[in-house]
Design an enzyme around this catalytic site. Sequence first.
Site, PDB file in Angstrom:
ATOM      1  N   HIS A   1       0.826  -1.216   0.000  1.00 51.29           N
ATOM      2  CA  HIS A   1       0.000   0.000   0.000  1.00 51.29           C
ATOM      3  C   HIS A   1       0.855   1.259   0.000  1.00 51.29           C
ATOM      4  CE1 HIS A   1      -3.262  -2.738   1.180  1.00 51.29           C
ATOM      5  NE2 HIS A   1      -4.086  -1.771   0.791  1.00 51.29           N
TER       6      HIS A   1
ATOM      7  N   LYS B   1      -1.125   5.052   4.596  1.00 49.30           N
ATOM      8  CA  LYS B   1      -2.151   4.179   5.188  1.00 49.30           C
ATOM      9  C   LYS B   1      -1.966   4.091   6.703  1.00 49.30           C
ATOM     10  CE  LYS B   1      -4.240  -0.386   4.738  1.00 49.30           C
ATOM     11  NZ  LYS B   1      -5.555   0.171   5.057  1.00 49.30           N
TER      12      LYS B   1
HETATM   13  N1  LIG Z   1     -13.002  -0.906   1.909  1.00 51.16           N
HETATM   14  C1  LIG Z   1     -12.318  -0.361   0.895  1.00 51.16           C
HETATM   15  O1  LIG Z   1     -12.529  -0.716  -0.275  1.00 51.16           O
HETATM   16  C2  LIG Z   1     -11.283   0.679   1.187  1.00 51.16           C
HETATM   17  C3  LIG Z   1     -11.058   1.036   2.492  1.00 51.16           C
HETATM   18  N2  LIG Z   1     -10.173   2.041   2.783  1.00 51.16           N
HETATM   19  C4  LIG Z   1     -10.094   2.407   4.199  1.00 51.16           C
HETATM   20  O2  LIG Z   1     -10.803   3.628   4.370  1.00 51.16           O
HETATM   21  C5  LIG Z   1     -10.238   4.367   5.456  1.00 51.16           C
HETATM   22  C6  LIG Z   1      -9.915   5.794   4.987  1.00 51.16           C
HETATM   23  O3  LIG Z   1      -8.871   5.734   4.030  1.00 51.16           O
HETATM   24  P1  LIG Z   1      -8.403   7.076   3.278  1.00 51.16           P
HETATM   25  O4  LIG Z   1      -9.540   7.690   2.558  1.00 51.16           O
HETATM   26  O5  LIG Z   1      -7.180   6.696   2.540  1.00 51.16           O
HETATM   27  O6  LIG Z   1      -8.016   7.983   4.553  1.00 51.16           O
HETATM   28  P2  LIG Z   1      -7.881   9.576   4.631  1.00 51.16           P
HETATM   29  O7  LIG Z   1      -7.024   9.850   5.814  1.00 51.16           O
HETATM   30  O8  LIG Z   1      -7.494  10.145   3.305  1.00 51.16           O
HETATM   31  O9  LIG Z   1      -9.379  10.067   4.937  1.00 51.16           O
HETATM   32  C7  LIG Z   1     -10.013   9.948   6.171  1.00 51.16           C
HETATM   33  C8  LIG Z   1     -10.940  11.138   6.348  1.00 51.16           C
HETATM   34  O10 LIG Z   1     -11.748  10.939   7.515  1.00 51.16           O
HETATM   35  C9  LIG Z   1     -11.807  12.160   8.221  1.00 51.16           C
HETATM   36  N3  LIG Z   1     -12.185  11.949   9.622  1.00 51.16           N
HETATM   37  C10 LIG Z   1     -11.386  11.739  10.687  1.00 51.16           C
HETATM   38  N4  LIG Z   1     -12.133  11.580  11.791  1.00 51.16           N
HETATM   39  C11 LIG Z   1     -13.431  11.693  11.410  1.00 51.16           C
HETATM   40  C12 LIG Z   1     -14.665  11.606  12.099  1.00 51.16           C
HETATM   41  N5  LIG Z   1     -14.738  11.393  13.427  1.00 51.16           N
HETATM   42  N6  LIG Z   1     -15.825  11.743  11.394  1.00 51.16           N
HETATM   43  C13 LIG Z   1     -15.783  11.980  10.059  1.00 51.16           C
HETATM   44  N7  LIG Z   1     -14.632  12.084   9.347  1.00 51.16           N
HETATM   45  C14 LIG Z   1     -13.466  11.927  10.023  1.00 51.16           C
HETATM   46  C15 LIG Z   1     -10.406  12.732   8.030  1.00 51.16           C
HETATM   47  O11 LIG Z   1     -10.382  14.114   8.351  1.00 51.16           O
HETATM   48  P3  LIG Z   1      -8.984  14.754   8.909  1.00 51.16           P
HETATM   49  O12 LIG Z   1      -7.975  14.517   7.824  1.00 51.16           O
HETATM   50  O13 LIG Z   1      -9.341  16.180   9.130  1.00 51.16           O
HETATM   51  O14 LIG Z   1      -8.647  13.983  10.156  1.00 51.16           O
HETATM   52  C16 LIG Z   1     -10.189  12.457   6.550  1.00 51.16           C
HETATM   53  O15 LIG Z   1     -10.790  13.457   5.740  1.00 51.16           O
HETATM   54  C17 LIG Z   1      -9.022   3.556   5.920  1.00 51.16           C
HETATM   55  O16 LIG Z   1      -9.408   2.755   7.022  1.00 51.16           O
HETATM   56  C18 LIG Z   1      -8.702   2.689   4.708  1.00 51.16           C
HETATM   57  O17 LIG Z   1      -8.048   1.505   5.048  1.00 51.16           O
HETATM   58  C19 LIG Z   1      -9.469   2.672   1.815  1.00 51.16           C
HETATM   59  C20 LIG Z   1      -9.629   2.318   0.502  1.00 51.16           C
HETATM   60  C21 LIG Z   1     -10.565   1.306   0.079  1.00 51.16           C
HETATM   61  O1  LIG Z   2      -6.030   2.287   3.025  1.00 51.10           O
HETATM   62  C1  LIG Z   2      -6.173   1.876   1.843  1.00 51.10           C
HETATM   63  O2  LIG Z   2      -5.725   2.484   0.879  1.00 51.10           O
HETATM   64  C2  LIG Z   2      -6.950   0.653   1.624  1.00 51.10           C
HETATM   65  N1  LIG Z   2      -7.537   0.098   2.639  1.00 51.10           N
HETATM   66  C3  LIG Z   2      -8.351  -1.072   2.612  1.00 51.10           C
HETATM   67  C4  LIG Z   2      -7.717  -2.165   3.433  1.00 51.10           C
HETATM   68  O3  LIG Z   2      -7.206  -1.872   4.534  1.00 51.10           O
HETATM   69  O4  LIG Z   2      -7.760  -3.329   3.009  1.00 51.10           O
HETATM   70  C5  LIG Z   2      -8.719  -1.500   1.210  1.00 51.10           C
HETATM   71  C6  LIG Z   2      -7.634  -1.290   0.198  1.00 51.10           C
HETATM   72  O5  LIG Z   2      -6.624  -2.212   0.460  1.00 51.10           O
HETATM   73  C7  LIG Z   2      -7.108   0.136   0.249  1.00 51.10           C
END
Ligand SMILES: NC(=O)C1=CN([C@@H]2O[C@H](COP(=O)(O)OP(=O)(O)OC[C@H]3O[C@@H](n4cnc5c(N)ncnc54)[C@H](OP(=O)(O)O)[C@@H]3O)[C@@H](O)[C@H]2O)C=CC1
Ligand SMILES: O=C(O)C1=N[C@H](C(=O)O)C[C@H](O)C1
Length: 247
Positions: A131, A135
């Site tokens: 990744h 992350k």
């Molecule tokens: N299931 C899937 O297919 C996938 C899952 N993921 C998962 O999604 C999650 C997010 O990943 P990613 O988008 O890269 O992370 P980011 O850090 O880019 O985004 C997270 C966002 O959540 C905000 N946030 C933090 N606390 C809160 C809260 N209490 N309420 C609402 N918003 C909040 C953050 O704000 P701030 O920056 O101001 O703290 C930020 O804007 C991870 O756990 C990742 O592993 C990612 C890709 C695919």
């Molecule tokens: O944080 C990410 O980027 C991703 N998170 C998810 C995970 O923890 O499996 C899904 C994907 O791998 C991307």
Amino acid sequence: MFKVGVFGAEGRMGSEVVKAVQGADDLEFVGGVDDDADRDRVLGADVVVDFTHPDVVMDNLEWLIGHGIHAVVGTSGFDEEKLNRVRELLAAKPGARVLIAPNFGIAAVLMMHFAQKAAPYFESTEIIELHHPNKADAPSGTAYHTAELIAQARREAGLGRMPDATTAEIPGARGADVDGVRVHALRVQGLIAHQEVVFGTDGETLKIRHDSMNRASFMPGVLLGVRRVADLPAPLTMGLEPLLDLS
Ligand SMILES: NC(=O)C1=CN([C@@H]2O[C@H](COP(=O)(O)OP(=O)(O)OC[C@H]3O[C@@H](n4cnc5c(N)ncnc54)[C@H](OP(=O)(O)O)[C@@H]3O)[C@@H](O)[C@H]2O)C=CC1
Ligand SMILES: O=C(O)C1=N[C@H](C(=O)O)C[C@H](O)C1
């Protein structure tokens, strides 16, 4: 017209979800939240999509379930203890639905499905997940879920421990042990989300690899979840598999 809110709306994933919802004719974007103080912005939503952080997602879910808003969750970090807490919250709010998917990429779901099918045929299986370095957690939710599926398939096939004669190692060299399956996590600039499942038996190996090239690739799965979550039969659904026709 489904009304949809997004938690984590300014994040890497959440910002893609906002675009995808705004671009869908049958969905209406009601608001985005990046701070728990602003949650009221999604009041009136039918469904909220959560891509936030493993440390805050449980609090978000408690709020959503309490308000009777269905949740589609991509945030990682769910273990059995957290899932049991979600089940408890749902039991107190009949009608609320939660879909938690470790990975919304359709090809990633297929990769996990094929890995589960292949597992009984090999003595050894290890997982390498790769990744981007921003992350928050390791191993990835996808790798954790894949390891659980493989472990379950091995148990059902009557397979025991994998062969491994290591008696001396620098801590971490053999990766994390998830239910008996070794998981190795790489964090490398330039990557997005990738996973390789490596199977081996005498004289043969098999590698199943999945690559996410961009975050738009997760959106068909997210929108499928948004459209279907309200009609799911169980209060809590884990993974996108039940929404796809896999057997
Ligand atoms: N299931 C899937 O297919 C996938 C899952 N993921 C998962 O999604 C999650 C997010 O990943 P990613 O988008 O890269 O992370 P980011 O850090 O880019 O985004 C997270 C966002 O959540 C905000 N946030 C933090 N606390 C809160 C809260 N209490 N309420 C609402 N918003 C909040 C953050 O704000 P701030 O920056 O101001 O703290 C930020 O804007 C991870 O756990 C990742 O592993 C990612 C890709 C695919
Ligand atoms: O944080 C990410 O980027 C991703 N998170 C998810 C995970 O923890 O499996 C899904 C994907 O791998 C991307």
